[in-house]
Design a protein around this motif. Sequence first.
Motif, short mmCIF file in Angstrom:
data_model
loop_
_atom_site.label_atom_id
_atom_site.label_comp_id
_atom_site.label_asym_id
_atom_site.label_seq_id
_atom_site.Cartn_x
_atom_site.Cartn_y
_atom_site.Cartn_z
N THR A 184 0.74 -1.27 -0.13
CA THR A 184 0.10 0.07 -0.03
C THR A 184 0.96 1.26 -0.10
OG1 THR A 184 -1.72 -1.16 1.17
CG2 THR A 184 -1.94 1.20 1.27
N GLU A 185 1.91 1.34 0.85
CA GLU A 185 2.76 2.14 1.05
C GLU A 185 3.55 2.67 -0.43
OE1 GLU A 185 4.71 5.73 2.77
OE2 GLU A 185 2.92 4.98 2.96
N THR B 265 2.62 1.93 -3.40
CA THR B 265 1.64 2.65 -4.26
C THR B 265 1.46 4.03 -4.27
OG1 THR B 265 0.36 0.66 -4.50
CG2 THR B 265 -0.76 2.35 -5.03
N ASN B 266 1.33 4.18 -2.80
CA ASN B 266 1.25 5.79 -2.46
C ASN B 266 2.66 6.39 -2.92
OD1 ASN B 266 0.40 8.27 -0.87
ND2 ASN B 266 2.17 7.81 0.30
N THR C 129 2.48 7.08 -6.68
CA THR C 129 1.58 8.01 -7.23
C THR C 129 2.31 9.48 -6.95
OG1 THR C 129 -0.43 6.36 -6.69
CG2 THR C 129 -0.55 8.99 -6.62
N GLN C 130 2.95 9.49 -5.87
CA GLN C 130 3.39 10.96 -5.60
C GLN C 130 4.61 11.24 -6.26
OE1 GLN C 130 2.17 12.94 -3.63
NE2 GLN C 130 0.98 11.78 -1.94
#
Length: 255
Positions: free
Chosen positions: A155-156, A158-159, A162-163
């Motif tokens: 999950t991290e 993916t974040n 994205t950033q």
Amino acid sequence: MFDPKSLLDQFIGGLNQGNPNQQGTGQQSRGPFGQAGGGDLLQQAGSFLGGFGGGAMTGGIAGLLLGSKKGRKIAGSALTYGGMAVAGALAYRAYQNYQAGKQATPTVAAETPLLPPPSDTPFNPTQPADQQSLSRNLLRAMIAAAKADGHIDATEQTNIFTQMDRMALSAEDKAFVMDELRAPLNVDAVASAARTPEEAAEIYTVSLLAIDLDHPAERAYLAQLASKLRLENGLVAHLHATVEGATVPVNQPTA
């Protein structure tokens, strides 16, 4: 084209010059484990680096990787150095002090300026190919250290990806970071990249910058790394002391 040296500057050099009010992104520039000390260069990206919405410098990559870990930043003369020069300067000072038989005590950067290492040495290679190779190894070491506590899960990741898409990075830069994040944590691979004792000291130094020493998993990772790099206990102690002396908490003004 992938430029490891430039990307390393964005991981370390850009960290010290982030301005929350500045828009846009750009580059700125042998034994078991010894003692604990030192700290991180970073705090949560949203405060120290101003957050991506605030147009922080691209040092925000490292801010994302370290998430909410405790933060420290480079102080004193090293503020003007790029990433490879910072790593080399810290490791070189520790080496000097260790070889001179000095006590491993942090020296405040404002009192004793951190000088760049001599040119054309393993601490500071002048050949472009050697610079790129060393920078790539230091980047991998920093990313591995950032993963050592297991907080960068799927999950991290993916974040982070994205950033990163919002940042002025080349496709090759993004691919490198993504590949390293997705790769299993492998301390042997990090350590085996060291071609000389000097490079081993630099790999340990940048790993230390990306570690939260209050976390047991990260302390264990550093212990493994120091052993596999075949670093002497005394040198490890000096590396910790040098990093501690050359960094300050993020809420403390830099010299």
